[in-house]
Motif scaffolding. Structure first.
Motif, PDB file in Angstrom:
ATOM      1  N   GLN A  91     -29.984  10.369 -20.449  1.00 36.81           N
ATOM      2  CA  GLN A  91     -28.556  10.158 -20.707  1.00 36.81           C
ATOM      3  C   GLN A  91     -27.815  11.490 -20.788  1.00 36.81           C
ATOM      4  OE1 GLN A  91     -28.967   7.751 -24.232  1.00 36.81           O
ATOM      5  NE2 GLN A  91     -28.701   5.835 -23.083  1.00 36.81           N
ATOM      6  N   GLU A 145     -19.073  16.660 -11.705  1.00 37.59           N
ATOM      7  CA  GLU A 145     -18.573  15.930 -10.511  1.00 37.59           C
ATOM      8  C   GLU A 145     -17.313  16.573  -9.987  1.00 37.59           C
ATOM      9  OE1 GLU A 145     -17.934  11.765 -11.323  1.00 37.59           O
ATOM     10  OE2 GLU A 145     -20.073  11.368 -11.441  1.00 37.59           O
ATOM     11  N   THR A 190     -24.160  15.622 -15.317  1.00 37.75           N
ATOM     12  CA  THR A 190     -23.797  15.287 -13.942  1.00 37.75           C
ATOM     13  C   THR A 190     -22.328  14.899 -13.879  1.00 37.75           C
ATOM     14  OG1 THR A 190     -26.048  14.570 -13.496  1.00 37.75           O
ATOM     15  CG2 THR A 190     -24.353  13.787 -11.996  1.00 37.75           C
ATOM     16  N   TYR A 191     -21.878  14.106 -14.844  1.00 42.90           N
ATOM     17  CA  TYR A 191     -20.474  13.684 -14.879  1.00 42.90           C
ATOM     18  C   TYR A 191     -19.538  14.880 -15.043  1.00 42.90           C
ATOM     19  CZ  TYR A 191     -16.207  11.325 -16.266  1.00 42.90           C
ATOM     20  OH  TYR A 191     -14.900  10.919 -16.350  1.00 42.90           O
ATOM     21  N   ILE A 192     -19.902  15.799 -15.930  1.00 40.94           N
ATOM     22  CA  ILE A 192     -19.078  17.003 -16.127  1.00 40.94           C
ATOM     23  C   ILE A 192     -18.912  17.774 -14.823  1.00 40.94           C
ATOM     24  CG2 ILE A 192     -19.054  19.296 -17.223  1.00 40.94           C
ATOM     25  CD1 ILE A 192     -20.491  17.945 -19.640  1.00 40.94           C
ATOM     26  N   LYS A 197     -27.209  12.633 -17.308  1.00 41.21           N
ATOM     27  CA  LYS A 197     -26.094  11.880 -16.719  1.00 41.21           C
ATOM     28  C   LYS A 197     -24.753  12.429 -17.199  1.00 41.21           C
ATOM     29  CE  LYS A 197     -28.617   7.576 -15.996  1.00 41.21           C
ATOM     30  NZ  LYS A 197     -28.815   6.173 -16.411  1.00 41.21           N
ATOM     31  N   ALA A 198     -24.682  12.827 -18.465  1.00 38.64           N
ATOM     32  CA  ALA A 198     -23.445  13.420 -18.992  1.00 38.64           C
ATOM     33  C   ALA A 198     -23.158  14.748 -18.294  1.00 38.64           C
ATOM     34  CB  ALA A 198     -23.549  13.616 -20.502  1.00 38.64           C
TER      35      ALA A 198
END
Length: 146
Positions: A136, A146, A142-144, A139-140
């Motif tokens: 998780q 994008e 990765t989101y930052i 994933k956080a």
């Protein structure tokens, strides 16, 4: 854009390697830093720099000075801090590092199992994000990016 992430948490398990490998697999532009992971080096750094100390307390004080210096420098340069709380080890240093990061305005992702929800509830509410797994946290990140 590259970011630097400080990995705060116990040094006895391979959680840092898990995060680093997953970030590399996803080709995330991240440099990871953290505390000295060699326990013996961390415990003995004060004497390595200052020489033999008169007793165990003085040895610990000397080592903690240089470990705190390292943490301060690397955390200051980091863009974000991930603080992992596992179930197996006492986590005083992790709590101190997470609190220091928050007090200095660093974004913090807190990783803690649901089982530790209650003892970490205040710290969790101050963190910018709380997750339960390293996946998780990745994933956080990765989101930052994008």
């Amino acid at each position: 854009m590259r970011i630097t992430v400080y990995l705060a948490g116990e040094i006895h398990s391979a959680w840092r390697e898990e995060i680093k490998k997953k970030a590399a697999t996803l080709d995330l532009p991240i440099d990871f830093v953290g505390p000295m992971e060699l326990h013996e080096r961390s415990d003995n750094i004060g004497e390595a720099i200052l020489g033999e100390q008169p007793n165990a307390v003085a040895k610990d004080h000397a080592a903690s000075s240089f470990n705190n210096l390292r943490t301060s420098v690397l955390m200051h340069k980091a863009d974000l801090v991930i603080a992992l709380f596992g179930e197996q080890y006492k986590q005083w240093n992790t709590a101190m590092d997470a609190s220091t990061a928050l007090a200095s305005g660093k974004p913090v992702i807190l990783i803690r199992p649901e089982k530790l929800h209650h003892p970490l509830k205040e710290l969790s509410r101050k963190a910018h994000a709380t997750v339960e797994t390293c996946d998780q946290a990745i994933k956080a990140l990765t989101y930052i990016l994008e």
